[in-house]
Scaffold this motif. Structure first.
Motif, PDB file in Angstrom:
ATOM      1  N   ARG A   1     -41.422  -6.558  17.163  1.00 11.87           N
ATOM      2  CA  ARG A   1     -41.478  -7.177  18.522  1.00 11.87           C
ATOM      3  C   ARG A   1     -40.209  -7.187  19.270  1.00 11.87           C
ATOM      4  O   ARG A   1     -39.738  -8.259  20.029  1.00 11.87           O
ATOM      5  N   PHE A   2     -39.436  -6.329  19.242  1.00 11.53           N
ATOM      6  CA  PHE A   2     -38.472  -6.062  20.119  1.00 11.53           C
ATOM      7  C   PHE A   2     -38.988  -5.551  21.585  1.00 11.53           C
ATOM      8  O   PHE A   2     -39.704  -4.534  21.555  1.00 11.53           O
ATOM      9  N   PRO A   3     -38.667  -6.060  22.792  1.00  7.59           N
ATOM     10  CA  PRO A   3     -39.143  -5.810  24.026  1.00  7.59           C
ATOM     11  C   PRO A   3     -38.515  -4.482  24.374  1.00  7.59           C
ATOM     12  O   PRO A   3     -39.263  -3.749  25.465  1.00  7.59           O
ATOM     13  N   GLY A   4     -37.456  -3.885  24.079  1.00  7.77           N
ATOM     14  CA  GLY A   4     -36.905  -2.736  24.458  1.00  7.77           C
ATOM     15  C   GLY A   4     -35.725  -2.002  23.622  1.00  7.77           C
ATOM     16  O   GLY A   4     -35.279  -2.840  22.677  1.00  7.77           O
ATOM     17  N   ALA A   5     -35.092  -1.229  24.257  1.00 10.58           N
ATOM     18  CA  ALA A   5     -33.749  -0.404  23.469  1.00 10.58           C
ATOM     19  C   ALA A   5     -32.803  -0.383  24.273  1.00 10.58           C
ATOM     20  O   ALA A   5     -32.898   0.019  25.609  1.00 10.58           O
ATOM     21  N   ILE A   6     -31.531  -0.329  23.752  1.00 10.96           N
ATOM     22  CA  ILE A   6     -30.414  -0.176  24.478  1.00 10.96           C
ATOM     23  C   ILE A   6     -29.700   1.061  23.794  1.00 10.96           C
ATOM     24  O   ILE A   6     -29.404   0.927  22.509  1.00 10.96           O
ATOM     25  N   ILE A   7     -29.157   2.020  24.433  1.00  6.64           N
ATOM     26  CA  ILE A   7     -28.524   3.062  23.970  1.00  6.64           C
ATOM     27  C   ILE A   7     -27.143   3.149  24.460  1.00  6.64           C
ATOM     28  O   ILE A   7     -26.990   3.438  25.854  1.00  6.64           O
ATOM     29  N   GLY A   8     -25.921   3.331  23.667  1.00  3.84           N
ATOM     30  CA  GLY A   8     -24.703   3.773  24.338  1.00  3.84           C
ATOM     31  C   GLY A   8     -24.682   5.479  24.825  1.00  3.84           C
ATOM     32  O   GLY A   8     -24.938   6.233  23.649  1.00  3.84           O
ATOM     33  N   LEU A   9     -24.663   5.709  25.834  1.00  9.86           N
ATOM     34  CA  LEU A   9     -24.774   7.151  26.394  1.00  9.86           C
ATOM     35  C   LEU A   9     -23.474   7.699  26.477  1.00  9.86           C
ATOM     36  O   LEU A   9     -22.572   7.349  27.212  1.00  9.86           O
ATOM     37  N   SER A  10     -23.048   8.631  25.496  1.00  8.63           N
ATOM     38  CA  SER A  10     -21.698   9.334  25.685  1.00  8.63           C
ATOM     39  C   SER A  10     -21.703  10.518  26.508  1.00  8.63           C
ATOM     40  O   SER A  10     -20.646  11.085  26.621  1.00  8.63           O
ATOM     41  N   GLY A  11     -22.892  11.256  26.838  1.00  7.18           N
ATOM     42  CA  GLY A  11     -22.911  12.501  27.282  1.00  7.18           C
ATOM     43  C   GLY A  11     -22.924  13.718  26.234  1.00  7.18           C
ATOM     44  O   GLY A  11     -22.759  14.596  26.606  1.00  7.18           O
ATOM     45  N   GLY A  12     -23.233  13.002  25.023  1.00 11.07           N
ATOM     46  CA  GLY A  12     -23.023  14.127  23.866  1.00 11.07           C
ATOM     47  C   GLY A  12     -24.606  14.210  23.389  1.00 11.07           C
ATOM     48  O   GLY A  12     -25.497  13.656  23.754  1.00 11.07           O
TER      49      GLY A  12
ATOM     50  N   LYS B   1     -27.930 -10.936  24.882  1.00  7.33           N
ATOM     51  CA  LYS B   1     -28.475 -11.423  26.141  1.00  7.33           C
ATOM     52  C   LYS B   1     -29.901 -11.121  26.576  1.00  7.33           C
ATOM     53  O   LYS B   1     -30.634 -11.939  26.923  1.00  7.33           O
ATOM     54  N   PHE B   2     -30.266  -9.831  26.400  1.00  7.44           N
ATOM     55  CA  PHE B   2     -31.524  -9.184  26.836  1.00  7.44           C
ATOM     56  C   PHE B   2     -32.631  -9.424  25.607  1.00  7.44           C
ATOM     57  O   PHE B   2     -33.850  -9.095  26.031  1.00  7.44           O
ATOM     58  N   GLY B   3     -32.088  -9.423  24.508  1.00  6.16           N
ATOM     59  CA  GLY B   3     -33.092  -9.314  23.365  1.00  6.16           C
ATOM     60  C   GLY B   3     -33.768  -8.058  22.920  1.00  6.16           C
ATOM     61  O   GLY B   3     -34.460  -8.018  22.025  1.00  6.16           O
ATOM     62  N   GLU B   4     -32.887  -7.112  23.414  1.00  6.97           N
ATOM     63  CA  GLU B   4     -33.382  -5.555  23.342  1.00  6.97           C
ATOM     64  C   GLU B   4     -32.426  -5.094  21.785  1.00  6.97           C
ATOM     65  O   GLU B   4     -31.400  -5.680  22.035  1.00  6.97           O
ATOM     66  N   ILE B   5     -33.032  -4.182  21.272  1.00 11.28           N
ATOM     67  CA  ILE B   5     -32.217  -3.906  19.927  1.00 11.28           C
ATOM     68  C   ILE B   5     -31.303  -2.587  20.456  1.00 11.28           C
ATOM     69  O   ILE B   5     -31.832  -1.822  21.034  1.00 11.28           O
ATOM     70  N   VAL B   6     -30.319  -2.544  19.868  1.00 14.59           N
ATOM     71  CA  VAL B   6     -29.363  -1.462  20.166  1.00 14.59           C
ATOM     72  C   VAL B   6     -29.577  -0.478  19.203  1.00 14.59           C
ATOM     73  O   VAL B   6     -29.988  -0.327  17.697  1.00 14.59           O
ATOM     74  N   LEU B   7     -29.893   0.905  19.536  1.00 14.39           N
ATOM     75  CA  LEU B   7     -30.217   2.029  18.667  1.00 14.39           C
ATOM     76  C   LEU B   7     -29.083   2.839  18.614  1.00 14.39           C
ATOM     77  O   LEU B   7     -28.153   3.370  19.499  1.00 14.39           O
ATOM     78  N   THR B   8     -28.520   2.996  17.354  1.00 14.83           N
ATOM     79  CA  THR B   8     -27.179   3.971  17.212  1.00 14.83           C
ATOM     80  C   THR B   8     -27.556   5.160  16.939  1.00 14.83           C
ATOM     81  O   THR B   8     -28.852   5.738  16.962  1.00 14.83           O
ATOM     82  N   THR B   9     -26.314   6.198  17.397  1.00 12.18           N
ATOM     83  CA  THR B   9     -26.718   7.470  17.567  1.00 12.18           C
ATOM     84  C   THR B   9     -26.004   8.315  16.660  1.00 12.18           C
ATOM     85  O   THR B   9     -25.964   9.808  16.619  1.00 12.18           O
ATOM     86  N   GLY B  10     -25.776   7.819  15.274  1.00 13.06           N
ATOM     87  CA  GLY B  10     -24.970   8.808  14.327  1.00 13.06           C
ATOM     88  C   GLY B  10     -26.135   9.675  13.672  1.00 13.06           C
ATOM     89  O   GLY B  10     -27.041   9.198  13.328  1.00 13.06           O
ATOM     90  N   ASN B  11     -25.822  10.973  13.357  1.00 18.01           N
ATOM     91  CA  ASN B  11     -26.779  11.819  12.685  1.00 18.01           C
ATOM     92  C   ASN B  11     -26.467  11.899  11.063  1.00 18.01           C
ATOM     93  O   ASN B  11     -25.152  11.213  10.662  1.00 18.01           O
ATOM     94  N   LYS B  12     -26.954  12.524  10.307  1.00 18.03           N
ATOM     95  CA  LYS B  12     -26.818  12.536   8.767  1.00 18.03           C
ATOM     96  C   LYS B  12     -25.482  13.415   8.635  1.00 18.03           C
ATOM     97  O   LYS B  12     -25.000  12.958   7.507  1.00 18.03           O
TER      98      LYS B  12
END
Length: 539
Positions: free
Chosen positions: A279-290, A385-396
């Protein structure tokens, strides 16, 4: 088989613990199968409680609710025979992984899984008691044998016994989690049973995401000769209909997607279900340009739609203008909102705060990690603040060797690509652009050298071997448990191998604190690979 009958395989997306909701899905599938003229409808393993329920199985109330659900399904089984997975109790009250068979409002029988997997992500022997008897039941004038998942992964399972007892069709209900190429493995396995027994085999698999697992569907019917005569969709709910008769002829079977597209769809389903079911309303992603954050953003948009995805650029004094441009180009191409937040002032403030404590010491990775931790703090503040989940961006590749910052770029709730090697990230991203017919992920992102941009002119290759060399070594060590001598004998430089092994072993404490993410490879970091943190093994 004396007379043909119509079989329906209903691969549904069950939610662990939502027993009432799962009952509704099962009854709806039964209704659709009945309307389509099916004589037998088959649903996946543990479809009523959801799979895997893990320690929910230790709660008597959970097991009882699931038993009541099975009785409700059985009572509503009218006009066709229903097979569905649930949790049963034996005469001594012990919990069993079971398949119930019902028709005309009554239970015809219950089969209990005979072979319990206890490897990789599975620990069924922790919860279940093994069944001891095969089961063959009638559908009209046909006789049908029933098995559950692992029962067909062992050579001397119940399939042969059921064939000897007169079964003319073998069913397998399953909750088989995905990894790249898994469908072909299942196909070959099912086909081998069909050829060995001379009987058609119908395989009904679960679909949907559950924490780090993705169940990919791909239910199938295989003819006695071993050819697939019907196959359900992958990564989505489906009702597969097939006429079962002596020749067991089916319609056209759609080709399976290429591995890169398959992986992308698995990431999408795993991400969508993790957010929707929690029940997360949305997602937040740090965009590095990578490349990594670009692929995660593309997955999130495919899973949730652009209105539910927020991108954030977090520029530091070391962030190139090209990276900011690429992040904005990606956001524009995906149609998502993008916030620009500079971390320059916060970084300078931390520098002043720590100046006295750090006096006389040169700048090093401490200051680099501080930037990542400032970014993690800002992203988590937005999440709160917004109730949205942070999606991390690290790979294997990064997670394996610890090329990630605790409480920094590892901060978040779901790690979308944590089981995708860097080289595969590039392949999946290129395939995604090809499918879109344009460079949604900007072309420059796919060609520039990868960099964390935490110091001037930094490149990943300053700290790590090139990914084309690193990833095969990681695959051998992390997924295949190969020793240093074996990897060196395979042609990899000994100094590089030993360095990589040391990095992997020393980073276990970080991985233990990482968020869950979608399992893509045969052996993911997490439940698949349970290594002690305190460990002096030399690889």
């Amino acid at each position: 088989m004396s007379k043909p009958f119509r079989l329906a395989l209903a691969q549904v997306n069950a939610t662990v613990g939502d027993i009432a909701g799962n009952v509704r899905k099962v009854l709806s599938a039964c209704d659709h199968a009945r309307e389509a003229g099916a004589n037998l409808v088959v649903l996946p393993e543990m479809v009523l409680p959801g799979y895997p329920p893990e320690d929910l199985l230790l709660r008597a109330s959970f097991v009882e609710e699931n038993l009541a659900a099975w009785r409700e399904v059985a009572e509503n089984a009218r006009g066709l025979t229903v097979v569905a997975g649930f949790v049963d109790r034996d005469r001594k009250g012990r919990v069993c992984n079971a398949a119930g068979v019902a028709a005309d409002g009554r239970v015809l029988g219950v089969y209990r899984k005979m072979h319990l997997p206890n490897y990789g992500v599975f620990d069924e022997m922790r919860y279940f008691r093994r069944g001891s008897e095969p089961m063959v039941f009638p559908v009209g004038d046909a006789r049908v044998g029933i098995t559950i998942c692992e029962d067909i992964w062992v050579r001397r399972g119940p399939v042969a016994r059921e064939a000897r007892e007169g079964a003319k069709l073998i069913l397998n209900i399953s909750a088989s989690p995905y990894h790249a190429g898994k469908w072909e493995v299942r196909r070959d396995l099912v086909a081998a049973h069909a050829r060995r027994t001379g009987l058609p085999v119908a395989y009904c698999n679960l679909v949907g995401g559950q924490d780090e697992l993705v169940f990919d569907g791909g239910s199938m019917v295989v003819a006695p000769g071993g050819e697939v005569i019907a196959r359900a969709a992958m990564f989505s709910e489906d009702l597969l209909l097939c006429e079962i008769e002596g020749s067991s002829r089916g319609g056209l079977v759609a080709p399976i997607p290429p591995i890169e597209e398959e992986i992308f769809q698995a990431l999408v389903l795993g991400t969508r279900d993790y957010l929707e079911k929690n029940r997360f309303p949305g997602a937040i992603i740090g965009l590095s340009g990578g490349i990594d954050s670009s692929l995660v953003a593309a997955v999130a948009v495919e899973a949730l739609g652009p209105s539910r995805v927020l991108g954030v650029t977090l520029s530091s004094p070391f962030t190139s203008m090209e990276s900011v441009e690429d992040a904005h180009a990606l956001a524009s191409n995906l149609g998502i909102r993008c916030l620009d937040i500079s971390i320059g002032d916060a970084f300078a403030a931390f520098g002043r705060t720590l100046a006295e404590a750090f006096a006389g010491r040169a700048a090093d990775t401490t200051e680099e990690n501080l930037q990542a931790r400032i970014r993690g703090t800002i992203l988590m503040a937005l999440s709160n603040k917004f109730g949205e989940i942070v999606l991390t961006t690290g790979n294997k590749s990064e997670m394996s060797v610890g090329y990630a910052t605790l409480y920094g770029d590892m901060a978040g709730g779901f790690a979308v690509i944590k089981d995708v090697f860097k080289t595969m990230v590039y392949r999946v991203s290129r395939t995604y652009n090809e499918r879109c017919g344009r460079d949604v992920i900007p072309a420059r992102v796919l060609t520039k050298p990868p960099s964390a941009e935490l110091r001037l002119d930094q490149k990943d290759s300053d700290s790590l071997p090139e990914y084309d060399l690193l990833d095969p070594i990681l695959k051998m060590y992390v997924e295949e448990d190969k020793s240093v001598p074996v990897m060196v004998a395979a042609g990899y430089p000994e100094d590089v191998v030993r360095r990589v092994v040391t990095l992997v072993d020393r980073s276990e404490y970080k991985r233990r604190q990482a968020p869950p993410g979608v399992k893509i490879t045969p052996r993911a970091l997490g439940k698949d690979r349970r290594m002690p943190i305190t460990n002096r093994s030399n690889g």
